[in-house]
Design a protein around this motif. Structure first.
Motif, PDB file in Angstrom:
ATOM      1  N   SER A   1       0.853  -1.183   0.000  1.00  0.00           N
ATOM      2  CA  SER A   1       0.000   0.000   0.000  1.00  0.00           C
ATOM      3  C   SER A   1       0.891   1.237   0.000  1.00  0.00           C
ATOM      4  N   ALA A   2       0.356   2.340  -0.521  1.00  0.00           N
ATOM      5  CA  ALA A   2       1.127   3.582  -0.545  1.00  0.00           C
ATOM      6  C   ALA A   2       0.188   4.778  -0.596  1.00  0.00           C
ATOM      7  N   VAL A   3       0.522   5.806   0.165  1.00  0.00           N
ATOM      8  CA  VAL A   3      -0.227   7.068   0.130  1.00  0.00           C
ATOM      9  C   VAL A   3       0.765   8.217   0.133  1.00  0.00           C
ATOM     10  N   ASP A   4       0.408   9.323  -0.550  1.00  0.00           N
ATOM     11  CA  ASP A   4       1.289  10.482  -0.424  1.00  0.00           C
ATOM     12  C   ASP A   4       0.996  11.159   0.912  1.00  0.00           C
ATOM     13  N   MET A   5       1.919  11.993   1.345  1.00  0.00           N
ATOM     14  CA  MET A   5       1.828  12.541   2.696  1.00  0.00           C
ATOM     15  C   MET A   5       0.731  13.585   2.841  1.00  0.00           C
TER      16      MET A   5
ATOM     17  N   MET B   1       4.211  17.939   0.303  1.00  0.00           N
ATOM     18  CA  MET B   1       3.637  16.696   0.819  1.00  0.00           C
ATOM     19  C   MET B   1       3.289  15.712  -0.298  1.00  0.00           C
ATOM     20  N   ARG B   2       2.951  16.242  -1.473  1.00  0.00           N
ATOM     21  CA  ARG B   2       2.613  15.364  -2.599  1.00  0.00           C
ATOM     22  C   ARG B   2       3.848  14.675  -3.167  1.00  0.00           C
ATOM     23  N   HIS B   3       5.027  15.083  -2.716  1.00  0.00           N
ATOM     24  CA  HIS B   3       6.264  14.510  -3.237  1.00  0.00           C
ATOM     25  C   HIS B   3       6.967  13.611  -2.221  1.00  0.00           C
ATOM     26  N   TYR B   4       6.253  13.263  -1.187  1.00  0.00           N
ATOM     27  CA  TYR B   4       6.733  12.244  -0.243  1.00  0.00           C
ATOM     28  C   TYR B   4       5.595  11.260  -0.002  1.00  0.00           C
ATOM     29  N   CYS B   5       5.966  10.034   0.301  1.00  0.00           N
ATOM     30  CA  CYS B   5       4.922   9.025   0.505  1.00  0.00           C
ATOM     31  C   CYS B   5       5.300   8.059   1.616  1.00  0.00           C
ATOM     32  N   LEU B   6       4.286   7.399   2.101  1.00  0.00           N
ATOM     33  CA  LEU B   6       4.450   6.333   3.083  1.00  0.00           C
ATOM     34  C   LEU B   6       3.960   5.042   2.438  1.00  0.00           C
ATOM     35  N   CYS B   7       4.828   4.047   2.403  1.00  0.00           N
ATOM     36  CA  CYS B   7       4.478   2.748   1.810  1.00  0.00           C
ATOM     37  C   CYS B   7       4.643   1.673   2.869  1.00  0.00           C
ATOM     38  N   TRP B   8       3.835   0.647   2.772  1.00  0.00           N
ATOM     39  CA  TRP B   8       4.021  -0.491   3.666  1.00  0.00           C
ATOM     40  C   TRP B   8       3.636  -1.771   2.942  1.00  0.00           C
ATOM     41  N   ALA B   9       4.347  -2.831   3.254  1.00  0.00           N
ATOM     42  CA  ALA B   9       4.133  -4.124   2.607  1.00  0.00           C
ATOM     43  C   ALA B   9       4.166  -5.212   3.666  1.00  0.00           C
ATOM     44  N   THR B  10       3.465  -6.297   3.395  1.00  0.00           N
ATOM     45  CA  THR B  10       3.449  -7.407   4.348  1.00  0.00           C
ATOM     46  C   THR B  10       3.712  -8.722   3.630  1.00  0.00           C
ATOM     47  N   LYS B  11       4.143  -9.684   4.436  1.00  0.00           N
ATOM     48  CA  LYS B  11       4.339 -11.037   3.933  1.00  0.00           C
ATOM     49  C   LYS B  11       4.013 -11.995   5.062  1.00  0.00           C
ATOM     50  N   GLY B  12       3.179 -12.995   4.793  1.00  0.00           N
ATOM     51  CA  GLY B  12       2.796 -13.956   5.828  1.00  0.00           C
ATOM     52  C   GLY B  12       2.016 -13.289   6.950  1.00  0.00           C
ATOM     53  N   GLY B  13       2.012 -13.929   8.114  1.00  0.00           N
ATOM     54  CA  GLY B  13       1.333 -13.361   9.273  1.00  0.00           C
ATOM     55  C   GLY B  13      -0.167 -13.263   9.122  1.00  0.00           C
ATOM     56  N   ASN B  14      -0.751 -14.169   8.315  1.00  0.00           N
ATOM     57  CA  ASN B  14      -2.208 -14.110   8.107  1.00  0.00           C
ATOM     58  C   ASN B  14      -2.974 -14.268   9.409  1.00  0.00           C
ATOM     59  N   GLU B  15      -2.451 -15.151  10.287  1.00  0.00           N
ATOM     60  CA  GLU B  15      -3.138 -15.387  11.563  1.00  0.00           C
ATOM     61  C   GLU B  15      -3.048 -14.179  12.479  1.00  0.00           C
ATOM     62  N   LEU B  16      -2.101 -13.288  12.208  1.00  0.00           N
ATOM     63  CA  LEU B  16      -1.949 -12.075  13.006  1.00  0.00           C
ATOM     64  C   LEU B  16      -2.739 -10.902  12.428  1.00  0.00           C
ATOM     65  N   GLY B  17      -3.175 -11.059  11.190  1.00  0.00           N
ATOM     66  CA  GLY B  17      -3.901  -9.963  10.534  1.00  0.00           C
ATOM     67  C   GLY B  17      -3.000  -8.865  10.011  1.00  0.00           C
ATOM     68  N   LEU B  18      -1.758  -9.204   9.628  1.00  0.00           N
ATOM     69  CA  LEU B  18      -0.834  -8.175   9.145  1.00  0.00           C
ATOM     70  C   LEU B  18      -1.373  -7.449   7.915  1.00  0.00           C
ATOM     71  N   LYS B  19      -2.111  -8.168   7.074  1.00  0.00           N
ATOM     72  CA  LYS B  19      -2.633  -7.543   5.850  1.00  0.00           C
ATOM     73  C   LYS B  19      -3.635  -6.437   6.152  1.00  0.00           C
ATOM     74  N   GLU B  20      -4.179  -6.440   7.353  1.00  0.00           N
ATOM     75  CA  GLU B  20      -5.205  -5.450   7.712  1.00  0.00           C
ATOM     76  C   GLU B  20      -4.613  -4.153   8.235  1.00  0.00           C
ATOM     77  N   ILE B  21      -3.306  -4.122   8.447  1.00  0.00           N
ATOM     78  CA  ILE B  21      -2.687  -2.941   9.040  1.00  0.00           C
ATOM     79  C   ILE B  21      -2.765  -1.747   8.090  1.00  0.00           C
ATOM     80  N   THR B  22      -3.166  -0.609   8.641  1.00  0.00           N
ATOM     81  CA  THR B  22      -3.130   0.644   7.904  1.00  0.00           C
ATOM     82  C   THR B  22      -2.774   1.747   8.872  1.00  0.00           C
ATOM     83  N   TYR B  23      -2.587   2.972   8.364  1.00  0.00           N
ATOM     84  CA  TYR B  23      -2.164   4.047   9.259  1.00  0.00           C
ATOM     85  C   TYR B  23      -3.373   4.676   9.934  1.00  0.00           C
TER      86      TYR B  23
END
Length: 285
Positions: free
Chosen positions: A228-232, A263-285
């Motif tokens: 996922s990625a969003v600009d600032m 702010m439009r020229h900086y971004c926050l990105c995050w990626a996940t792998k595994g951890g389905n039982e922990l719900g890592l894919k659901e994490i957002t800011y």
């Protein structure tokens, strides 16, 4: 890494000071790396028949079918006991306000055994050959968070791709957070690049910072399962209104357009792998 014999010490010193090529260094180091395996197997066997308690070594070292001689087992018992006593004495004298640097740590489990006794120092470092460190990392099953703030952009795309692949392949359950530039193909982005170049600071990986999509694609193409990625500016607009009102009252800003452009020229990105039982894919800011 595994033993502290004079021979191992001499071999390691030789590999550091007199290797003329990478291949000869690898050949010289192979014997030293082998001592890690030998020592680990001996410790694992001694633990298995009750010489001392170590519930963690089984996660790093297989149990050998070969029975070790009693004198070997007792020698390792004395070694582990003696080193452990000195470590604990130092930790108690310093009230754990200290750091430990374990050189040639191999598959050593001291960190976890100290944690069980509530004796962890402020910092604990392990140093060893990359091959051994990587093997140990693969054996550690803890979910891992990696953070890079304006780091990848200073690497070439190939270098950052290799780092991301390594991270994705090294941990079963992980998340990667990346903050850096985005939308760098427009005029404002070019001005940013030119200003940094004047300071002898080159953005070697700027081509990956073209868009939010290119940022996500880099993560997905290097082993990460979600990205996922969003600009600032978008992130700023979603901040709690009470906090935004508070910080905006601290000082006057008459050029909101400049803030938005930045702010439009900086971004926050995050990626996940595994951890389905922990719900890592659901994490957002």
């Amino acid at each position: 890494p595994g033993t502290s014999t004079p021979m191992a010490t001499r071999q390691r010193e030789s590999s550091i000071t007199s290797c003329s090529s990478a291949s000869s260094c690898d050949a010289d180091d192979e014997g030293v790396r082998g001592t890690c395996e030998d020592a680990s197997l001996c410790k694992r066997f001694a633990v298995s028949i009750g010489y001392w308690h170590d519930p963690y070594i089984q996660h790093f070292v297989r149990l050998s079918k070969e029975r070790k001689a009693p004198e070997i087992n007792r020698g390792y018992f004395a070694r582990v006991h003696g080193v452990s006593q000195l470590i604990k004495a130092f930790l108690r004298k310093t009230e754990c306000h200290c750091q430990i640097i374990n050189l040639g740590a191999g598959m050593d489990t001291t960190f976890w055994r100290l944690k069980d006794e509530d004796l962890l120092p402020s910092k604990y470092f392990e140093v060893d050959f990359p091959m051994i460190v990587t093997r140990k990392l693969h054996s550690i099953k803890l979910p891992t968070l990696l953070i890079a703030e304006c780091v990848l952009v200073y690497m070439t795309p190939e270098q950052s791709a290799n780092l991301l692949k390594w991270a994705a392949n090294s941990f079963e359950a992980a998340m990667f957070i990346n903050y850096e530039q985005v939308n760098m193909g427009d005029r404002f982005g070019q001005i940013m690049i030119e200003n940094l170049r004047r300071r002898q600071c080159d953005l070697a990986g700027v081509e990956t910072c073209k868009s939010l999509e290119s940022q996500k694609e880099r993560l997905l193409s290097n082993g990460w399962e979600t990205a996922s990625a969003v600009d600032m500016m978008e992130l700023y607009n979603r901040l709690p209104r009470a906090e935004v009102s508070r910080i905006e009252s601290l000082e006057f800003l008459d050029e909101m357009e400049l803030l938005e452009q930045l702010m439009r020229h900086y971004c926050l990105c995050w990626a996940t792998k595994g951890g389905n039982e922990l719900g890592l894919k659901e994490i957002t800011y």
